[in-house]
Design a protein around this motif. Structure first.
Motif, PDB file in Angstrom:
ATOM      1  N   TRP A  32     -11.125 -20.480  10.694  1.00  0.00           N
ATOM      2  CA  TRP A  32     -11.247 -19.025  10.842  1.00  0.00           C
ATOM      3  C   TRP A  32     -10.349 -18.487  11.944  1.00  0.00           C
ATOM      4  N   ILE A  69      -9.337 -14.549  12.456  1.00  0.00           N
ATOM      5  CA  ILE A  69     -10.248 -13.751  13.270  1.00  0.00           C
ATOM      6  C   ILE A  69      -9.820 -13.861  14.730  1.00  0.00           C
ATOM      7  N   VAL A  82     -10.699  -8.974  11.982  1.00  0.00           N
ATOM      8  CA  VAL A  82      -9.714  -9.655  11.158  1.00  0.00           C
ATOM      9  C   VAL A  82      -8.350  -9.348  11.750  1.00  0.00           C
ATOM     10  N   VAL A 139     -15.792  -8.100  12.255  1.00  0.00           N
ATOM     11  CA  VAL A 139     -16.571  -9.072  11.494  1.00  0.00           C
ATOM     12  C   VAL A 139     -17.949  -8.503  11.178  1.00  0.00           C
ATOM     13  N   ASP A 140     -18.622  -7.909  12.157  1.00  0.00           N
ATOM     14  CA  ASP A 140     -19.970  -7.392  11.896  1.00  0.00           C
ATOM     15  C   ASP A 140     -19.952  -6.274  10.856  1.00  0.00           C
ATOM     16  N   LEU A 188     -17.843  -5.969   8.318  1.00  0.00           N
ATOM     17  CA  LEU A 188     -17.664  -6.583   7.005  1.00  0.00           C
ATOM     18  C   LEU A 188     -18.939  -7.282   6.541  1.00  0.00           C
ATOM     19  N   LEU A 189     -19.621  -7.956   7.444  1.00  0.00           N
ATOM     20  CA  LEU A 189     -20.887  -8.594   7.080  1.00  0.00           C
ATOM     21  C   LEU A 189     -21.923  -7.555   6.655  1.00  0.00           C
ATOM     22  N   LEU A 224     -11.557 -12.965   4.167  1.00  0.00           N
ATOM     23  CA  LEU A 224     -12.994 -12.802   3.933  1.00  0.00           C
ATOM     24  C   LEU A 224     -13.729 -14.130   4.110  1.00  0.00           C
ATOM     25  N   VAL A 275     -14.255 -14.687   7.710  1.00  0.00           N
ATOM     26  CA  VAL A 275     -15.370 -13.910   8.263  1.00  0.00           C
ATOM     27  C   VAL A 275     -16.657 -14.713   8.161  1.00  0.00           C
TER      28      VAL A 275
END
Length: 79
Positions: free
Chosen positions: A3, A7, A20, A27-28, A30-31, A55, A58
Motif C-alpha cells: 500500500w 497511500i 491516495v 482513506v477514511d 473512501l472507506l 483502491l 486503501v
C-alpha cells in the motif's frame, strides 16, 4: 499488496490524513463510501483519478492499521 506505493501522508494535505498519492482523497473518506454501499465500479467512475490498485491499497492500509491498533469493547448502555 504494498500500500505504501499508493497511500501517503503529508502535513500540508488534509492535515496529514492518509490519502491516495496524487489526490486529496482520504482513506477514511473512501472507506466511508464503501460503508455507505458504493461499489468499486461506482467509486472508480466517480473519482476517475483512482485506479483499481489504489483502491486495493486503501483496504490493505486499513487492514494493516487494524492489526496495529488495540480496540476495547465499550458498552454504551444497559440492554
Amino acid at each position: 499488496m504494498n500500500w505504501r506505493e499508493h497511500i501517503h501522508s503529508d502535513p500540508a494535505v488534509l492535515t496529514g490524513k492518509p490519502v491516495v498519492r496524487g489526490t486529496r482523497l482520504a482513506v477514511d473518506f473512501l472507506l466511508e463510501l464503501f460503508a455507505s454501499g458504493w461499489t468499486s465500479a461506482q467509486v472508480l467512475e466517480g473519482y476517475p483519478q483512482l485506479t483499481p490498485e489504489a483502491l486495493r491499497a486503501v483496504f490493505a492500509f486499513a487492514a494493516e492499521a487494524m492489526h496495529e491498533e488495540s480496540f476495547y469493547a465499550v458498552q454504551l448502555g444497559a440492554r
